[in-house]
Design an enzyme around this catalytic site. Structure first.
Site, PDB file in Angstrom:
ATOM      1  N   THR A  89       7.497   4.569  -2.667  1.00  0.00           N
ATOM      2  CA  THR A  89       7.415   6.027  -2.489  1.00  0.00           C
ATOM      3  C   THR A  89       7.850   6.365  -1.061  1.00  0.00           C
ATOM      4  OG1 THR A  89       5.091   6.096  -1.772  1.00  0.00           O
ATOM      5  CG2 THR A  89       5.504   6.139  -4.151  1.00  0.00           C
ATOM      6  N   GLY A  90       8.554   7.489  -0.930  1.00  0.00           N
ATOM      7  CA  GLY A  90       9.078   7.864   0.388  1.00  0.00           C
ATOM      8  C   GLY A  90      10.013   6.786   0.914  1.00  0.00           C
ATOM      9  N   SER A 146      13.367   6.708   1.310  1.00  0.00           N
ATOM     10  CA  SER A 146      14.723   6.970   1.808  1.00  0.00           C
ATOM     11  C   SER A 146      14.834   6.994   3.326  1.00  0.00           C
ATOM     12  CB  SER A 146      15.249   8.287   1.231  1.00  0.00           C
ATOM     13  OG  SER A 146      14.602   9.361   1.852  1.00  0.00           O
ATOM     14  N   GLY A 196      12.614   6.000   7.385  1.00  0.00           N
ATOM     15  CA  GLY A 196      11.472   5.431   8.102  1.00  0.00           C
ATOM     16  C   GLY A 196      11.040   4.081   7.569  1.00  0.00           C
ATOM     17  N   ILE A 197       9.741   3.867   7.538  1.00  0.00           N
ATOM     18  CA  ILE A 197       9.181   2.582   7.111  1.00  0.00           C
ATOM     19  C   ILE A 197       9.593   2.277   5.665  1.00  0.00           C
ATOM     20  CG2 ILE A 197       6.996   1.422   6.560  1.00  0.00           C
ATOM     21  CD1 ILE A 197       5.779   2.927   9.022  1.00  0.00           C
ATOM     22  N   GLY A 198       9.569   3.302   4.819  1.00  0.00           N
ATOM     23  CA  GLY A 198       9.920   3.118   3.403  1.00  0.00           C
ATOM     24  C   GLY A 198      11.326   2.566   3.240  1.00  0.00           C
ATOM     25  N   SER A 217      -3.111   3.190   7.939  1.00  0.00           N
ATOM     26  CA  SER A 217      -2.865   3.447   9.369  1.00  0.00           C
ATOM     27  C   SER A 217      -4.006   2.902  10.212  1.00  0.00           C
ATOM     28  CB  SER A 217      -2.771   4.955   9.608  1.00  0.00           C
ATOM     29  OG  SER A 217      -2.814   5.247  10.985  1.00  0.00           O
ATOM     30  N   TYR A 230      -5.998  13.256   8.655  1.00  0.00           N
ATOM     31  CA  TYR A 230      -5.124  12.085   8.471  1.00  0.00           C
ATOM     32  C   TYR A 230      -5.982  10.814   8.447  1.00  0.00           C
ATOM     33  CZ  TYR A 230      -1.226   8.827   9.421  1.00  0.00           C
ATOM     34  OH  TYR A 230      -0.311   7.790   9.372  1.00  0.00           O
TER      35      TYR A 230
HETATM   36  P1  NAP Z   1       8.470   9.360   8.101  1.00  0.00           P
HETATM   37  O1  NAP Z   1       9.637   8.744   8.770  1.00  0.00           O
HETATM   38  O2  NAP Z   1       8.016  10.723   8.488  1.00  0.00           O
HETATM   39  O3  NAP Z   1       8.722   9.302   6.523  1.00  0.00           O
HETATM   40  C1  NAP Z   1       7.792   9.826   5.630  1.00  0.00           C
HETATM   41  C2  NAP Z   1       8.242   9.504   4.224  1.00  0.00           C
HETATM   42  O4  NAP Z   1       7.260  10.014   3.310  1.00  0.00           O
HETATM   43  C3  NAP Z   1       9.571  10.129   3.867  1.00  0.00           C
HETATM   44  O5  NAP Z   1      10.350   9.207   3.131  1.00  0.00           O
HETATM   45  C4  NAP Z   1       9.171  11.307   2.969  1.00  0.00           C
HETATM   46  O6  NAP Z   1      10.123  11.596   1.969  1.00  0.00           O
HETATM   47  C5  NAP Z   1       7.927  10.753   2.304  1.00  0.00           C
HETATM   48  N1  NAP Z   1       7.085  11.814   1.777  1.00  0.00           N
HETATM   49  C6  NAP Z   1       6.318  12.705   2.462  1.00  0.00           C
HETATM   50  N2  NAP Z   1       5.711  13.539   1.608  1.00  0.00           N
HETATM   51  C7  NAP Z   1       6.099  13.175   0.352  1.00  0.00           C
HETATM   52  C8  NAP Z   1       5.807  13.644  -0.951  1.00  0.00           C
HETATM   53  N3  NAP Z   1       4.985  14.678  -1.150  1.00  0.00           N
HETATM   54  N4  NAP Z   1       6.375  13.016  -2.003  1.00  0.00           N
HETATM   55  C9  NAP Z   1       7.211  11.971  -1.819  1.00  0.00           C
HETATM   56  N5  NAP Z   1       7.533  11.484  -0.608  1.00  0.00           N
HETATM   57  C10 NAP Z   1       6.975  12.082   0.461  1.00  0.00           C
HETATM   58  O7  NAP Z   1       7.189   8.457   8.278  1.00  0.00           O
HETATM   59  P2  NAP Z   1       6.997   6.879   8.439  1.00  0.00           P
HETATM   60  O8  NAP Z   1       6.624   6.640   9.829  1.00  0.00           O
HETATM   61  O9  NAP Z   1       8.110   6.142   7.814  1.00  0.00           O
HETATM   62  O10 NAP Z   1       5.662   6.734   7.568  1.00  0.00           O
HETATM   63  C11 NAP Z   1       5.580   5.983   6.362  1.00  0.00           C
HETATM   64  C12 NAP Z   1       4.104   5.689   6.098  1.00  0.00           C
HETATM   65  O11 NAP Z   1       3.581   4.933   7.178  1.00  0.00           O
HETATM   66  C13 NAP Z   1       3.248   6.967   6.016  1.00  0.00           C
HETATM   67  O12 NAP Z   1       2.284   6.805   5.006  1.00  0.00           O
HETATM   68  C14 NAP Z   1       2.575   7.005   7.386  1.00  0.00           C
HETATM   69  O13 NAP Z   1       1.352   7.701   7.351  1.00  0.00           O
HETATM   70  C15 NAP Z   1       2.402   5.528   7.665  1.00  0.00           C
HETATM   71  N6  NAP Z   1       2.219   5.216   9.088  1.00  0.00           N
HETATM   72  C16 NAP Z   1       3.219   5.467   9.982  1.00  0.00           C
HETATM   73  C17 NAP Z   1       3.005   5.165  11.334  1.00  0.00           C
HETATM   74  C18 NAP Z   1       4.048   5.414  12.386  1.00  0.00           C
HETATM   75  O14 NAP Z   1       3.726   5.265  13.581  1.00  0.00           O
HETATM   76  N7  NAP Z   1       5.282   5.771  12.039  1.00  0.00           N
HETATM   77  C19 NAP Z   1       1.795   4.619  11.730  1.00  0.00           C
HETATM   78  C20 NAP Z   1       0.803   4.389  10.798  1.00  0.00           C
HETATM   79  C21 NAP Z   1       1.043   4.677   9.471  1.00  0.00           C
HETATM   80  P3  NAP Z   1      11.094  12.908   1.999  1.00  0.00           P
HETATM   81  O15 NAP Z   1      11.748  12.912   3.352  1.00  0.00           O
HETATM   82  O16 NAP Z   1      12.027  12.671   0.872  1.00  0.00           O
HETATM   83  O17 NAP Z   1      10.221  14.107   1.753  1.00  0.00           O
END
Ligand code: NAP
Length: 242
Positions: free
Chosen positions: A8-9, A11, A13-15, A139, A152
């Site tokens: 999920t998600g 496309s 970042g981490i995904g 997280s 969060y």
């Molecule tokens: P990101 O770059 O902001 O990407 C967020 C992703 O979530 C995007 O692919 C977005 O897809 C998707 N998303 C958000 N709302 C959605 C929805 N309603 N339905 C489907 N997809 C949705 O964030 P990231 O840093 O890669 O975070 C990925 C995960 O890691 C998250 O759960 C975040 O809380 C966790 N995390 C991140 C960090 C950090 O420092 N980056 C630290 C701890 C945990 P679209 O763009 O297509 O909407």
């Protein structure tokens, strides 16, 4: 036959890093996206042109009906689901007293209800196959709590509780459930931080740097390959919280 994974998600970042790793490991991957359609399509094009098997599916994973369709699409296409990565998430920084009911609902439904819906829709297929691996991306803040990110932190702590309880329930069916709790990773989620703020955070981290998306993807790879780890919350945070 290739194994199948849903991210999920997936496309950006981490995904996106997890998708790339899974594709390289030979998985059929369904990239879920909500808003980032162009990025998802571009990823699909890039991978399929090299002969890899990747599909995209638009679904707002905070909505049960859309999750249902995502999972139905995957089963129709690939029959089995071997790996589920609940990665989609949003963050928001706000004083506790400023958090509205709408903020709270949005945070919980995107970061926690999504994992509940995804697991409930995918698990019957995994139980049928008597195997499966579910990873929730939670997280550091779900473990320690973060000031100005109460909603969060609650959502991520909930994801970790989901991991532990579900691991107990699904272990006898051969399904492992784990969380990865990242510290701070270089993605769009942190693009609001300026250089000085990043430096201050790095000064607090024993390994002296923020993480890369590949650090999380490597941990996912390990958890998928491992056969005896379940119900765990694995911290990947450079030692930020020990
Ligand atoms: P990101 O770059 O902001 O990407 C967020 C992703 O979530 C995007 O692919 C977005 O897809 C998707 N998303 C958000 N709302 C959605 C929805 N309603 N339905 C489907 N997809 C949705 O964030 P990231 O840093 O890669 O975070 C990925 C995960 O890691 C998250 O759960 C975040 O809380 C966790 N995390 C991140 C960090 C950090 O420092 N980056 C630290 C701890 C945990 P679209 O763009 O297509 O909407």
């Amino acid at each position: 036959m290739n194994k199948t994974a849903i991210v999920t998600g997936g496309s950006r970042g981490i995904g996106a890093a997890i998708v790339k790793m899974l594709v390289m490991e030979g998985y059929n991957v369904v990239i879920n996206y909500n808003k980032s359609e162009e990025l998802a399509k571009k990823m699909k094009e890039e991978f399929t042109s090299k002969g890899y098997c990747v599909e995209t599916f638009k679904a707002d994973v905070s909505k049960r009906e859309e999750v249902k369709k995502l999972v139905e699409f995957t089963i129709e296409k690939f029959k089995n689901i071997d790996v589920l990565i609940n990665n989609a998430g949003i963050s928001q920084t706000k004083l506790f007293t400023d958090i509205t009911d709408e903020d709270w609902k949005n945070m919980l439904s995107t970061n926690l209800n999504s994992a509940f819906y995804m697991c409930q829709e995918v698990v019957p297929n995994m139980i049928h196959n008597k195997k499966g691996c579910i990873i929730n991306i939670s997280s550091i803040w779900g473990i320690t709590g973060a000031s100005c990110e109460v909603h969060y932190s609650v959502a991520k702590a909930g994801a970790d509780a989901l991991t532990k309880a579900l691991a107990k329930e699904l272990g006898p069916s051969g399904i492992r459930v784990n969380s990865i709790a990242p510290g701070i990773i270089d993605t769009d989620m942190n693009k609001h931080l300026n250089e000085k703020e990043i430096q201050e955070i790095e000064d607090e981290i024993p390994l002296c740097k923020i993480g890369k998306v590949q650090d999380i993807a490597k941990c996912v790879k390990w958890l998928i390959e491992d056969e005896y780890t379940t119900g765990q919350v694995i911290s990947v945070n450079g030692g930020w919280n020990i």
